[in-house]
Motif scaffolding. Structure first.
Motif, short mmCIF file in Angstrom:
data_model
loop_
_atom_site.label_atom_id
_atom_site.label_comp_id
_atom_site.label_asym_id
_atom_site.label_seq_id
_atom_site.Cartn_x
_atom_site.Cartn_y
_atom_site.Cartn_z
N LYS A 36 -2.06 -13.23 2.16
CA LYS A 36 -3.22 -12.63 2.81
C LYS A 36 -2.98 -12.41 4.30
O LYS A 36 -3.40 -11.41 4.88
N PHE A 37 -2.29 -13.38 4.93
CA PHE A 37 -2.01 -13.25 6.37
C PHE A 37 -1.18 -12.00 6.64
O PHE A 37 -1.48 -11.22 7.55
N LEU A 72 -2.06 -8.50 8.75
CA LEU A 72 -1.16 -7.94 9.75
C LEU A 72 -0.82 -6.50 9.40
O LEU A 72 -0.75 -5.62 10.28
N ASN A 73 -0.62 -6.25 8.12
CA ASN A 73 -0.34 -4.89 7.67
C ASN A 73 -1.53 -3.97 7.94
O ASN A 73 -1.36 -2.83 8.40
N ALA A 74 -2.74 -4.47 7.69
CA ALA A 74 -3.95 -3.68 7.94
C ALA A 74 -4.16 -3.45 9.43
O ALA A 74 -4.73 -2.42 9.84
N ALA A 75 -3.72 -4.40 10.26
CA ALA A 75 -3.87 -4.27 11.71
C ALA A 75 -2.91 -3.23 12.28
O ALA A 75 -3.11 -2.75 13.40
N LEU A 82 -5.91 -6.25 -0.21
CA LEU A 82 -7.22 -6.62 0.33
C LEU A 82 -8.28 -5.80 -0.38
O LEU A 82 -8.06 -4.63 -0.71
N THR A 83 -9.43 -6.39 -0.61
CA THR A 83 -10.53 -5.68 -1.24
C THR A 83 -11.36 -4.96 -0.19
O THR A 83 -11.26 -5.25 1.01
N ALA A 84 -12.20 -4.04 -0.64
CA ALA A 84 -13.09 -3.32 0.28
C ALA A 84 -14.03 -4.30 0.99
O ALA A 84 -14.30 -4.15 2.18
#
Length: 302
Positions: A3-4, A8-11, A85-87
């Protein structure tokens, strides 16, 4: 992927150097006027990074729920698209990042203006809220402006004019007319980075109904538009350098445009959208390097 790592990927950490370029240039302009403050600079950098992370979370969420991020897309898979990650998780991340942005923005404004300057604090707080709104509404909601070809305008305004002029004002409490020139440069280069993204995703965006400027004018004209952004960015900074020239070292930052125009020539020759992706990082980092060299050219090389 943990999840971490997913967060980071989403950031999208690779976008952060570009986001702080306007703050560095604004601080350079302030220093040129005789003003500097490490705490203001540090808080401004943190604020801008916070806005960018919020924007990245929102883009991941908005394009994910609309189906724009799909298997047709050329770039790296996004967190929601890949199911990491979910919505709901991304929406929570957006809300948390917005809260952090507001707190850091208030701290910045209190340090820059003091608690007695209520009008200035409220005015800049409204600008901060507008920045957060722009970060989210690029892809989120039925009226997302990124889907109507308005992303370029908002990037120019917020990454260029507001970032540079706003950060300069935090140090100086006034603006110089000449400051608009480097603000235009950073705004146009930031817009060019977005345009690269749109050139790369032109086919998938068109299928998903995301009507970016590239989708509207076509891939070939999008490349001409891209090179035009680079040329005007160069001319704006060249004019500022001419107006403030005192020594040969004041032109050192312009050498970065060798990298930028080399990139532009590569884009001019590019035929396939998939070949655009590596150029995103090159232009973003070149813009960041330009901001650093601009600071040094007018403040530390002498």
């Amino acid at each position: 992927m943990t999840k971490f790592k997913a967060w980071l990927n989403a950031a999208r950490l690779r976008t952060l150097p570009l986001s702080v370029s306007g703050i560095i240039v604004g601080a350079a302009l302030a220093h040129l006027e005789g003003y500097s403050n490490v705490l203001i600079f540090s808080l401004a950098i943190c604020t801008t990074i916070g806005f960018q992370v919020t924007s990245n979370f929102a883009n991941d969420y908005g394009d994910g729920v609309k189906g724009t991020d799909n298997d047709d897309r050329i770039g790296p898979k996004r967190a929601l698209q890949s199911g990491i990650l979910t919505a709901k998780e991304l929406k929570t991340g957006i809300m948390v990042s917005v809260l952090v942005n507001v707190v850091v923005s208030i701290c910045l404004l209190l340090v820059a203006f003091g608690p007695d300057q209520i009008f200035l604090i409220l005015f800049f707080l409204l600008l901060a809220i507008a920045s957060i709104w722009a970060a989210i509404k690029y892809t989120v909601g039925n009226s997302a402006y990124g889907y109507r070809g308005l992303g370029d305008i908002f990037v120019f305004l917020f990454f260029g004019l507001l970032a540079v002029l706003g950060s300069m004002y935090l140090f100086t409490n006034y603006l110089s007319f000449q400051a608009i020139l480097p603000a235009i440069t950073i705004g146009l280069l930031s817009t060019a980075v977005l345009n690269l993204n749109n050139l790369r995703d032109a086919i998938s965006d068109q299928k998903a109904g995301k009507n970016t400027i590239v989708v509207k004018i076509g891939f070939e004209k999008g490349k001409i538009y891209h090179f035009s952004l680079l040329i005007i960015a160069f001319l704006s900074l060249l004019f500022f350098t001419f107006l403030n020239y005192k020594s040969w070292v004041n032109v050192v930052h312009l050498l970065v445009f060798i990298l930028i125009f080399t990139h532009g020539n590569k884009i001019r020759k590019t035929v396939h959208p998939k070949d655009i992706d590596p150029e995103l990082k090159k232009l973003a980092l070149s813009t960041f390097l330009l901001a650093l060299m601009f600071y040094l050219s007018f403040n530390y090389f002498l």
